[in-house]
Design a protein around this motif. Structure first.
Motif: not given
Length: 391
Positions: A172, A180, A182, A184, A305
């Motif tokens: 993250n 943020q 986010r 991935r 995100t």
């Protein structure tokens, strides 16, 4: 290793956030850049001119990555890698293939979609050209969705067959200091040629040992979750709100807006103006960011995100408008000196920002890789790294 930097070949480069993270560690030299969309490459080159970063040795190419698998193109690639290795350089491929086909909120066509196929192409290029290491980045749907996980595992098996030892983690970006949330999936592999003699190449299932994913993270998920983040609050146009106690201020939208001086940033006035819907803009509370679209950020929280396509609209915490390009760049943790050229369309500006790897996450990953390579060198008791020819 000698004073020469680690060479990087970058694919699906977009505006180059991932590349910038590698470059600014001082340990890597981006030698080649590939991107399919010309406008994104224009942003890449324009932003780096503003940052005074020297262009790549082997240039920028606007081209479909599948072209590099053609015999004549592949020979050029292998010749370049061989030439760099003669100068005792390690070579790495980095890239995040387009991900809408694996995204839960996207097309969800998987490896059969036009974008999904590019992940397989990138893996095929790695297996054929055999860089010393690679980084593959994609959405968590490729990792967590059952129908896509099978494809992900098949790509990993191809990489293992090509001699790579692999390690993966669902990261993250907020853990690296980007404001943020986010997630991935990051897959990293090192070829057995550079691992020989270290004990890290003994795993029968080709799982890499000794790679520290946590070393260059700034915050733990536990500490982030424990912070007293504020709840949703009524929208106040231009209204002030004191920062609550017991939050991590460095992870907040407002901290990064201030840090990047977004009002005076060259991209500060680049934002979409609604043809209608201003009433709706005024009705959404600060911090109400759970909807599919029309998410209003909270100044004293981190952002969801950064995804500005597919009709997803992110609103400024206390202004009756969408966020600006400068504000989106700040949410991606870019340095304030990163500027998108003025002639680029707003659509392309926001699309490439949303596609990019947050800069601080990219930098942390780059340091994780260089730390691991340094450890390998120490185990081998060597100061330079003239790698063997790939098999």
């Amino acid at each position: 290793m000698t004073d020469s930097k680690i060479g990087i070949f970058s694919f699906f480069a977009g505006a180059g956030f991932l590349d910038l993270g590698f470059e600014t560690t001082g340990k890597y030299d981006v030698l080649f850049v590939n991107e399919y969309h010309k406008a994104f490459m224009d942003i890449y080159k324009g932003a780096r001119a503003n940052l005074d970063i020297t262009g790549p040795k082997y240039g920028h190419e606007v081209k479909d990555i599948t072209e590099y698998l053609k015999p004549e193109e592949l020979k050029v690639f292998k010749d370049r890698i061989t030439q760099e290795r003669k100068q005792e350089k390690l070579i790495g491929f980095i890239g995040g293939p387009p991900c809408p086909d694996f995204s839960v909120g996207g097309k969800n066509r998987g490896h059969e979609g036009e974008n999904g196929k590019l992940s397989g192409t990138y893996v095929e290029l790695i297996c054929t050209a055999k860089p010393d290491f690679f980084l593959f980045e994609n959405v968590k749907g490729l990792y967590r969705t059952v129908k896509h996980r099978e494809f992900f595992e098949s790509m990993k098996n191809k990489l293992k067959d090509a001699g790579y030892y692999l390690t993966e983690q669902l990261i993250n970006s907020v853990e690296f200091g980007a404001p943020q949330d986010r997630q991935r999936i990051i897959l990293i592999g090192f070829h057995k040629n550079i691992l020989r003699g270290t004990g890290t190449d003994k795993s029968k299932d080709h799982l890499l040992t000794g790679f520290d994913w946590e070393a260059n993270k700034t915050y733990s998920t536990e500490n982030i979750a424990a912070a007293a983040w504020p709840a949703t609050e009524p929208f106040r146009e231009e209204g002030e709100r004191e920062a609550p106690e017991k939050i991590i201020r460095e992870l907040t939208v407002q901290h990064w807006f201030d840090r990047n001086d977004v009002t005076n940033h060259p991209n500060g006035k680049h934002h979409f103006t609604p043809r209608n819907g201003l009433t709706k803009f005024l009705s959404i509370s600060e911090g109400d960011d759970l909807k599919k679209s029309y998410k209003r950020l909270h100044r004293w929280r981190y952002s969801p995100t950064a995804a500005y396509g597919n009709n997803e609209v992110h609103l400024h915490p206390y202004k009756p408008r969408r966020i600006s390009v400068a504000e989106a760049l700040a949410i991606q943790s870019l340095p304030k000196e990163f500027v998108i050229p003025q002639h680029i369309s707003l659509t392309d500006m926001f699309k490439t920002i949303g596609n990019g790897v947050p800069y601080l996450a990219a930098k942390g990953l780059a340091l994780n890789i260089s730390d691991f390579l340094g450890k390998i060198m120490a185990e081998k008791n060597i100061k330079s790294y003239a790698t063997a020819d790939s098999e």
